[in-house]
Design a protein around this motif. Structure first.
Motif, PDB file in Angstrom:
ATOM      1  N   ASN A 188      -1.451  -7.489  -4.111  1.00 19.60           N
ATOM      2  CA  ASN A 188      -0.884  -6.172  -4.441  1.00 19.60           C
ATOM      3  C   ASN A 188      -1.417  -5.350  -4.649  1.00 19.60           C
ATOM      4  O   ASN A 188      -1.893  -3.998  -4.940  1.00 19.60           O
ATOM      5  CB  ASN A 188       0.555  -6.623  -4.837  1.00 19.60           C
ATOM      6  N   ARG A 204       1.061  -1.417  -0.047  1.00 17.75           N
ATOM      7  CA  ARG A 204      -0.360   0.007   0.323  1.00 17.75           C
ATOM      8  C   ARG A 204       0.762   0.888  -0.203  1.00 17.75           C
ATOM      9  O   ARG A 204       0.576   2.159  -0.512  1.00 17.75           O
ATOM     10  CB  ARG A 204      -1.065  -0.515   1.321  1.00 17.75           C
ATOM     11  N   LEU A 258       2.337  -1.827 -11.559  1.00 14.78           N
ATOM     12  CA  LEU A 258       2.209  -3.025  -9.852  1.00 14.78           C
ATOM     13  C   LEU A 258       3.329  -3.439 -10.892  1.00 14.78           C
ATOM     14  O   LEU A 258       4.264  -3.762  -9.355  1.00 14.78           O
ATOM     15  CB  LEU A 258       0.838  -3.456 -10.232  1.00 14.78           C
ATOM     16  N   ARG A 306      -3.207  -1.357  -3.251  1.00 17.26           N
ATOM     17  CA  ARG A 306      -2.933  -0.235  -4.183  1.00 17.26           C
ATOM     18  C   ARG A 306      -4.830   0.370  -4.307  1.00 17.26           C
ATOM     19  O   ARG A 306      -4.717   1.923  -4.656  1.00 17.26           O
ATOM     20  CB  ARG A 306      -2.150  -0.543  -5.434  1.00 17.26           C
ATOM     21  N   ARG A 307      -5.676  -0.437  -4.421  1.00 12.20           N
ATOM     22  CA  ARG A 307      -6.790   0.412  -4.904  1.00 12.20           C
ATOM     23  C   ARG A 307      -8.461  -0.276  -3.699  1.00 12.20           C
ATOM     24  O   ARG A 307      -8.817   0.482  -3.544  1.00 12.20           O
ATOM     25  CB  ARG A 307      -7.397  -1.020  -6.231  1.00 12.20           C
ATOM     26  N   ARG A 325       2.094   1.885  -3.216  1.00 12.00           N
ATOM     27  CA  ARG A 325       1.501   2.651  -4.806  1.00 12.00           C
ATOM     28  C   ARG A 325       0.685   3.392  -5.082  1.00 12.00           C
ATOM     29  O   ARG A 325       0.477   3.788  -6.691  1.00 12.00           O
ATOM     30  CB  ARG A 325      -0.117   2.263  -3.643  1.00 12.00           C
TER      31      ARG A 325
END
Length: 284
Positions: free
Chosen positions: A227, A166, A174, A231-232, A169
């Motif tokens: 992963n 995170r 990615l 990030r989202r 990010r």
């Protein structure tokens, strides 16, 4: 919905690691090395493509950001492979599933991210579900102390690894982040394995297939999806949904080994699915 679908697919792929590890006879440390090195090799074309698109990220810069999560991931895999073989399955399952208890502290410390009311309730349901699943089989035995501690360490390392995903990010891609992480994790585990004097045996086709499955399914698909989700999506949502690995692992064991789940499994699954619904519904 795409974010949630990717997360769910990643959790299922990670859950299958229990089958690949169970079927493999490879040393735990070297198994950690091969799964991540193969994953890095498979993702190399994607990394190269993204590197050409985003030339502002030099190789030195990406490696600089990846060294800590890479070592943390390598240590997590080594600790999990070792601990799971040193303590009963119930002990290992419960201890590695305590990430939702640790994640809020890490998210608060690093990002000031506080849990919402629905996330607190979902966390409680998930933990109660895991306690119901393992309570009757959990064995408090001094002989398993080291195995339990290693599994607990593996859980803590996994939580830190997710939070570091995170933190990074901001990377435009990615793959620019993940390939160095897998590569460094694999090299770290390989160095540890060789330092411990582990031999490099000749592998049967079946052993190679299990290592490849662990690398391609549980690492390239599973860990990459986790992963991506970090990030989202909200961190606690990811940790709660990831706890559902035991559901998919249980179904796989029933199909492959005719190991039918006990009644507590269904109650725990129901509680966890309710927890997942709560956090996803609140976040949607």
């Amino acid at each position: 919905m795409l974010n949630y679908a990717v997360l769910l697919g990643g959790v299922i792929a990670c859950a299958l690691s229990a089958i690949f590890i169970r079927e493999s006879a490879e040393d735990p440390v070297l198994l950690s090395a091969w799964r991540t090195l193969i994953a890095a090799a498979v993702l190399a074309p994607l990394w190269w493509r993204e590197q050409r698109r985003h030339r502002q990220y030099s190789l030195a810069e990406t490696l600089g950001h990846a060294w800590l999560p890479g070592i943390v991931l390598g240590l997590h895999f080594i600790a999990w492979n070792l601990g799971a073989r040193m303590t009963p399955a119930a002990n290992a399952t419960l201890l590695v599933s305590l990430v939702p208890l640790v994640m809020p502290l890490l998210l608060l410390a690093m990002f000031g991210e506080r849990l919402r009311r629905a996330e607190w309730l979902a966390t409680a349901l998930a933990v109660v579900g895991m306690l119901l699943l393992t309570a009757s089989d959990f064995d408090i035995d001094p002989g398993y102390l080291w195995g339990d501690l290693i599994c607990l360490l593996s859980m803590l390392l996994f939580a830190v690894y997710l939070v570091l995903a995170r933190k990074h990010r901001h990377f435009a891609s990615l793959w620019l982040y993940l390939l160095p992480v897998y590569l460094l994790a694999g090299l770290f585990a390989l160095v540890v394995g060789l330092a411990l004097g582990e031999p490099l045996p000749e592998y049967s086709l079946y052993e190679l297939a299990m290592i490849a499955g662990l690398a391609l399914v549980s690492t390239v698909i599973g860990h990459s999806a986790l992963n991506f989700a970090m990030r989202r999506l909200r961190g606690q949502l990811v940790s709660i949904v990831n706890t559902g690995q035991f559901i998919w692992a249980g179904f796989a064991a029933a199909l492959l080994y005719a190991e039918l789940p006990q009644p507590a499994f269904y109650l725990a699954a129901a509680l966890l699915l309710t927890a997942m619904w709560l956090v996803i519904r609140r976040a949607a």
